[in-house]
Design a protein around this motif. Structure first.
Motif, PDB file in Angstrom:
ATOM      1  N   MET A   1      -6.509  49.008  29.085  1.00 37.37           N
ATOM      2  CA  MET A   1      -7.274  50.031  28.881  1.00 37.37           C
ATOM      3  C   MET A   1      -8.055  49.688  26.729  1.00 37.37           C
ATOM      4  SD  MET A   1      -6.556  54.171  28.844  1.00 37.37           S
ATOM      5  CE  MET A   1      -6.437  54.330  30.228  1.00 37.37           C
ATOM      6  N   SER A   2      -9.321  49.991  26.709  1.00 34.04           N
ATOM      7  CA  SER A   2      -8.762  49.337  24.612  1.00 34.04           C
ATOM      8  C   SER A   2      -8.540  50.182  24.574  1.00 34.04           C
ATOM      9  CB  SER A   2     -10.899  49.717  25.293  1.00 34.04           C
ATOM     10  OG  SER A   2     -10.949  50.954  25.188  1.00 34.04           O
ATOM     11  N   GLN A   3      -8.279  49.630  23.283  1.00 36.48           N
ATOM     12  CA  GLN A   3      -7.415  50.520  22.012  1.00 36.48           C
ATOM     13  C   GLN A   3      -8.798  50.948  21.320  1.00 36.48           C
ATOM     14  OE1 GLN A   3      -4.361  50.994  22.350  1.00 36.48           O
ATOM     15  NE2 GLN A   3      -4.309  49.738  23.849  1.00 36.48           N
ATOM     16  N   PRO A   4      -8.127  52.468  20.641  1.00 38.52           N
ATOM     17  CA  PRO A   4      -9.100  53.141  19.896  1.00 38.52           C
ATOM     18  C   PRO A   4      -9.541  52.603  18.750  1.00 38.52           C
ATOM     19  CG  PRO A   4      -7.569  54.313  19.735  1.00 38.52           C
ATOM     20  CD  PRO A   4      -7.186  53.643  20.955  1.00 38.52           C
ATOM     21  N   ALA A   5     -10.534  52.539  17.815  1.00 37.91           N
ATOM     22  CA  ALA A   5     -10.895  52.061  16.794  1.00 37.91           C
ATOM     23  C   ALA A   5     -10.954  52.626  15.838  1.00 37.91           C
ATOM     24  CB  ALA A   5     -12.527  51.291  16.366  1.00 37.91           C
ATOM     25  N   PRO A   6     -10.656  51.965  14.535  1.00 39.28           N
ATOM     26  CA  PRO A   6     -10.711  52.846  13.035  1.00 39.28           C
ATOM     27  C   PRO A   6     -12.252  54.020  13.256  1.00 39.28           C
ATOM     28  CG  PRO A   6      -9.865  50.667  12.673  1.00 39.28           C
ATOM     29  CD  PRO A   6     -10.310  50.446  13.949  1.00 39.28           C
ATOM     30  N   LEU A   7     -11.706  54.927  12.714  1.00 38.46           N
ATOM     31  CA  LEU A   7     -13.020  55.861  12.636  1.00 38.46           C
ATOM     32  C   LEU A   7     -13.231  55.763  11.436  1.00 38.46           C
ATOM     33  CD1 LEU A   7     -14.676  57.991  13.808  1.00 38.46           C
ATOM     34  CD2 LEU A   7     -12.590  59.848  12.419  1.00 38.46           C
ATOM     35  N   ASN A   8     -14.574  55.770  11.180  1.00 37.45           N
ATOM     36  CA  ASN A   8     -15.505  55.573  10.453  1.00 37.45           C
ATOM     37  C   ASN A   8     -16.712  56.818  10.361  1.00 37.45           C
ATOM     38  OD1 ASN A   8     -17.457  55.848   8.303  1.00 37.45           O
ATOM     39  ND2 ASN A   8     -17.919  53.195   8.542  1.00 37.45           N
ATOM     40  N   GLY A 440       0.755  75.385  26.578  1.00 40.89           N
ATOM     41  CA  GLY A 440      -0.845  74.508  27.096  1.00 40.89           C
ATOM     42  C   GLY A 440      -0.390  73.553  27.646  1.00 40.89           C
ATOM     43  N   ALA A 441      -0.865  72.690  27.111  1.00 42.40           N
ATOM     44  CA  ALA A 441      -1.288  70.942  27.076  1.00 42.40           C
ATOM     45  C   ALA A 441      -0.134  70.634  28.082  1.00 42.40           C
ATOM     46  CB  ALA A 441      -0.647  70.247  25.349  1.00 42.40           C
ATOM     47  N   ASP A 442      -1.279  69.178  28.130  1.00 43.14           N
ATOM     48  CA  ASP A 442      -1.244  68.546  29.489  1.00 43.14           C
ATOM     49  C   ASP A 442      -1.546  67.352  29.438  1.00 43.14           C
ATOM     50  OD1 ASP A 442      -0.516  69.119  32.704  1.00 43.14           O
ATOM     51  OD2 ASP A 442      -2.583  67.616  32.640  1.00 43.14           O
ATOM     52  N   ILE A 443      -0.246  66.456  29.753  1.00 44.02           N
ATOM     53  CA  ILE A 443      -0.489  65.064  29.386  1.00 44.02           C
ATOM     54  C   ILE A 443      -1.675  64.672  30.091  1.00 44.02           C
ATOM     55  CG2 ILE A 443       2.176  64.337  30.466  1.00 44.02           C
ATOM     56  CD1 ILE A 443      -0.127  63.181  27.623  1.00 44.02           C
ATOM     57  N   PHE A 444      -1.459  64.739  30.837  1.00 47.67           N
ATOM     58  CA  PHE A 444      -2.600  63.891  32.258  1.00 47.67           C
ATOM     59  C   PHE A 444      -3.785  64.563  32.299  1.00 47.67           C
ATOM     60  CE2 PHE A 444       1.952  64.642  34.365  1.00 47.67           C
ATOM     61  CZ  PHE A 444       2.262  63.203  34.508  1.00 47.67           C
ATOM     62  N   THR A 445      -4.321  65.695  31.501  1.00 47.53           N
ATOM     63  CA  THR A 445      -5.445  65.361  30.860  1.00 47.53           C
ATOM     64  C   THR A 445      -5.868  64.748  29.750  1.00 47.53           C
ATOM     65  OG1 THR A 445      -5.331  68.853  31.499  1.00 47.53           O
ATOM     66  CG2 THR A 445      -6.989  67.749  29.264  1.00 47.53           C
ATOM     67  N   TYR A 446      -4.835  64.568  29.209  1.00 49.65           N
ATOM     68  CA  TYR A 446      -5.158  63.904  28.155  1.00 49.65           C
ATOM     69  C   TYR A 446      -5.466  62.743  28.567  1.00 49.65           C
ATOM     70  CZ  TYR A 446      -5.734  62.562  23.127  1.00 49.65           C
ATOM     71  OH  TYR A 446      -5.636  61.902  21.651  1.00 49.65           O
ATOM     72  N   LEU A 447      -4.690  62.071  29.080  1.00 50.19           N
ATOM     73  CA  LEU A 447      -4.761  61.085  29.761  1.00 50.19           C
ATOM     74  C   LEU A 447      -6.136  60.383  30.444  1.00 50.19           C
ATOM     75  CD1 LEU A 447      -1.455  59.496  31.046  1.00 50.19           C
ATOM     76  CD2 LEU A 447      -1.796  58.724  29.222  1.00 50.19           C
ATOM     77  N   GLN A 448      -6.999  61.421  31.314  1.00 48.33           N
ATOM     78  CA  GLN A 448      -8.046  61.385  31.851  1.00 48.33           C
ATOM     79  C   GLN A 448      -9.004  61.715  30.816  1.00 48.33           C
ATOM     80  OE1 GLN A 448      -8.567  61.526  35.208  1.00 48.33           O
ATOM     81  NE2 GLN A 448     -10.758  60.677  34.590  1.00 48.33           N
ATOM     82  N   GLY A 495      -0.148  50.737  36.808  1.00 51.65           N
ATOM     83  CA  GLY A 495       0.300  49.092  37.202  1.00 51.65           C
ATOM     84  C   GLY A 495       1.057  48.372  36.808  1.00 51.65           C
ATOM     85  N   GLY A 496       1.707  48.621  35.482  1.00 51.69           N
ATOM     86  CA  GLY A 496       2.253  47.948  34.125  1.00 51.69           C
ATOM     87  C   GLY A 496       1.555  48.258  33.047  1.00 51.69           C
ATOM     88  N   GLU A 497       0.527  48.910  32.556  1.00 54.42           N
ATOM     89  CA  GLU A 497      -0.246  48.596  31.569  1.00 54.42           C
ATOM     90  C   GLU A 497       0.257  50.596  31.317  1.00 54.42           C
ATOM     91  OE1 GLU A 497      -4.939  48.621  29.242  1.00 54.42           O
ATOM     92  OE2 GLU A 497      -4.635  48.776  31.838  1.00 54.42           O
ATOM     93  N   ASN A 498       0.783  50.547  30.084  1.00 52.78           N
ATOM     94  CA  ASN A 498       0.942  51.763  28.682  1.00 52.78           C
ATOM     95  C   ASN A 498      -0.182  52.576  28.920  1.00 52.78           C
ATOM     96  OD1 ASN A 498       1.351  53.816  27.459  1.00 52.78           O
ATOM     97  ND2 ASN A 498       2.284  52.228  26.384  1.00 52.78           N
ATOM     98  N   PRO A 499      -0.898  53.223  29.481  1.00 51.46           N
ATOM     99  CA  PRO A 499      -2.458  54.441  29.106  1.00 51.46           C
ATOM    100  C   PRO A 499      -2.592  54.946  27.791  1.00 51.46           C
ATOM    101  CG  PRO A 499      -0.914  55.329  30.695  1.00 51.46           C
ATOM    102  CD  PRO A 499      -0.329  54.028  30.380  1.00 51.46           C
ATOM    103  N   LEU A 500      -1.417  54.747  27.586  1.00 49.60           N
ATOM    104  CA  LEU A 500      -0.901  55.379  26.058  1.00 49.60           C
ATOM    105  C   LEU A 500       0.025  54.718  25.155  1.00 49.60           C
ATOM    106  CD1 LEU A 500      -2.505  58.204  25.208  1.00 49.60           C
ATOM    107  CD2 LEU A 500      -0.943  59.398  25.333  1.00 49.60           C
ATOM    108  N   PRO A 501      -0.906  53.613  24.548  1.00 45.09           N
ATOM    109  CA  PRO A 501       0.642  53.069  23.510  1.00 45.09           C
ATOM    110  C   PRO A 501       0.516  53.661  22.143  1.00 45.09           C
ATOM    111  CG  PRO A 501      -1.646  52.066  23.680  1.00 45.09           C
ATOM    112  CD  PRO A 501      -1.253  52.871  24.556  1.00 45.09           C
TER     113      PRO A 501
END
Length: 625
Positions: A1-8, A440-448, A495-501
């Protein structure tokens, strides 16, 4: 999964769906206000791919956050930012102006600056009518303004306190299902709930979780009957071999006692008679559990007998194995309480909805479910189009607190295909806080959401609130947790990849630092316990509370020292501000830890206040089912 770029914030494309990940102190509100300014200004020319296709007015820009206090603060911060930007475009004086606003101005031709300034000033004056609201307030507005397409009533009352209606519905449930029960079945019910009011206390906690409770359970009479039949069958199986075992054990143990095959007084004649008698009474009666003491449960097992047996082997080994397994088997007997409660919750939920429709009212959480249902119903396309025309852009603040229903609502409106230049949904949140389900948070919603915006998510990478040392310490701890095998459950699910590093943040740093006796204190200190023996929970809490209180008192005493070199406080340049009790906070895991630290502080003459009365997550009603 691609990593976020710095925000401009000056070049972020203001169209499509995008996720902005923002840790605490990284300028989230500052960024929202600057993006708002850009939306008000629109693009300089048609080739500006990052800008929105046209200038927007405050009523067209939906800003959603999660508390009323936050909406007011956000509204004022945006208003202030619009005024600041207008002054920059007026080119009154660039001295002291925000460099980002100056860069934004440079994106526009100088001849347009006066018009841009006027647009910003009008937007600032218009902020009282801006669409800045909580998710519940916005849903209420949508159901009222789009009553035809949403299938809701044109006249709809919001009733924040629905306790009276809930109690009435639960009493109806009690009369419908519990009054017809016979005495034995009703006795089973009153073991759990003595009255309708007691049932209401449990039902109301789960009313808005009814969809997560699975399929509808059988009626209480059927549930009780099935549970009783299953309990009887299970108990019959457990009891069946015991008459024969006891007939074998009694003489065999007496014979072993005569030849002194076992030692100690814990299995003397009186104990044997009492314990074996209790087992015989249990297997020949309707009792669910034998009346054995804790000492009996410990002794009447293979390990317990092995401790005292000297000559040969204990008789009837199958009996000791069965007794070792019996507590777990008895604890696993069918218990109908959860099924009874789920049936009550789901029935009461449906009755509540019918009664609310009759009264033309809704509760706060019903607003979300009704709008979600409308956006999935037969008029979903027309309703979504109406809302999108009304609010071309949505900025969702504190997105990490969003649950699946809320995300589905926004997706139904803004996740359009093919992507459009005249629609945008910007999600702003802190992924580290997405685990807080209790609010009220849901980690799977954030991952989605992170997956849905792959390639279109960015991050705010600089902390402006904390010291550089503190940011570095936090980065180190989270990186360690990220790499530690114990924290890799998310890796395995993907499958071995961290979806939220974890992503490190830089630090702008603070000019002041906490010092003690002339030396800067480390940002993070660990206090390991040196005891070689394991401590009980109470002993551990007491020990750590005493250490914490002693160190706090040491710092406070040093703050009052007449020797400046020995003082503790916040140093900025050559100035030292003495440390005060109000500068200190102790984070605890629950009420018991809070009591321990408050007691330790009080014994040292330091007053404190407990700022939370929330229970633990595992004491929540859903955790019990």
């Amino acid at each position: 999964m691609s990593q976020p770029a710095p925000l401009n914030p000056l070049t972020l494309p203001l169209h499509g769906s995008r996720l902005i990940e923002a840790s605490a102190g990284t300028g989230k509100t500052f960024t929202i206000a600057l993006l708002y300014v850009r939306l008000v200004l629109g693009g300089q020319h048609s080739e500006d791919d990052s800008a929105f296709v046209r200038p927007l007015t405050p009523p067209e820009i939906l800003v959603v956050t999660f508390t009323n206090a936050a909406t007011q603060e956000l509204r004022e911060r945006i208003r202030h930012r619009l005024v600041e930007a207008a002054a920059v475009f007026r080119a009154i004086d660039d001295a002291g102006s925000d460099s980002l606003l100056i860069q934004l101005r440079e994106q526009y031709e100088e001849a347009t600056w006066p018009a841009c300034a006027r647009r910003l000033e009008l937007a600032a004056e218009w902020m009282d009518e801006a669409a800045v609201s909580t998710i519940h307030s916005w849903c209420y507005r949508m159901l009222r303004e789009h009553a035809f397409d949403s299938g809701s009533l044109f006249s709809l009352n919001l009733e924040n306190d629905q306790r009276e209606l809930e109690q009435e519905v639960v009493r109806d449930y009690w009369r419908t299902f519990y009054y017809p029960l016979d005495a034995d079945a009703l006795g089973s019910i009153t073991r759990y709930w003595k009255s309708p009011d007691k049932l209401h206390e449990d039902v109301r906690k789960l009313l808005h979780e009814s969809d997560a409770l699975g399929s509808q359970r059988p009626a209480p009479a059927d549930t009780l009957s099935a549970a009783e039949a299953e309990r009887s069958a299970t108990l019959g199986t457990l009891k069946a071999p015991w008459p024969a075992w006891l007939d074998e054990l009694v003489p065999a143990l007496e014979e072993a006692a005569k030849r002194k095959a076992f030692k100690g007084q814990s299995f003397n004649a009186k104990s044997r008679a009492s314990w074996l008698g209790a087992l015989r009474e249990w297997c020949e009666s309707d009792l669910e559990r034998p009346a054995l003491t804790p000492a009996a449960w410990k002794r009447l097992t293979p390990d317990g007998m092995a401790e005292i047996w000297k000559d040969g082997a204990p008789p009837c080994p199958a009996a000791w194995e069965a007794l070792a397994d019996m507590p777990a088997a008895l604890n696993a007997l069918p218990e109908p309480r959860n099924d009874l409660l789920i049936h009550a919750v789901q029935w009461c939920k449906l009755r509540m909805e019918r009664e609310q429709e009759r009264r033309a009212e809704m509760g706060p959480n019903d607003l979300l479910t009704h709008l979600d249902r409308a956006l999935q119903g037969p008029n979903k396309d027309a309703l979504a189009a109406q809302i999108l025309r009304q609010f071309p852009v949505a900025l969702i603040d504190e997105f990490q607190d969003t649950d699946p229903i809320q995300y589905r609502i926004f997706n139904a409106v803004y996740d359009v295909a093919p992507p459009r230049r005249d629609a945008a949904m910007l999600l702003i949140g802190d992924p580290k806080q997405a685990i807080y389900a209790f609010r009220g948070a849901d980690i799977f919603t954030y991952l989605q959401a992170r997956q849905d915006t792959a390639g279109r998510h960015v991050t705010l990478g600089t902390n402006f609130r904390s010291s550089r040392a503190m940011v570095e310490a936090v980065n180190h701890c989270f990186h360690y947790a990220d790499q530690h095998p114990a924290g890799a459950f998310l890796f395995r699910q993907s499958g071995g990849e961290n979806p939220l590093p974890f992503l490190s943040v830089a630090a702008k740093g603070r000019d002041e630092q906490l010092v003690h006796q002339g030396q800067p204190l480390p940002a993070m200190t660990l206090w390991p316990l040196t005891s070689e023996e394991p401590l009980s929970k109470t002993a551990y809490q007491t020990e750590m509370a005493e250490r914490c209180a002693s160190y706090m008192v040491e710092l406070l005493a040093a703050a009052q020292s007449g020797n400046k070199q020995g003082q503790s406080g916040f140093q900025k340049g050559d100035e030292l501000s003495p440390l005060k009790p109000s500068d200190m906070a102790v984070l605890v895991n629950g009420l018991l830890e809070a009591r321990a630290i408050r007691l330790a502080l009080a014994s040292r003459g330091v007053k404190s206040v407990y700022l939370s009365d929330h229970d633990k997550v595992f004491s929540s009603p859903m955790a019990k089912l």
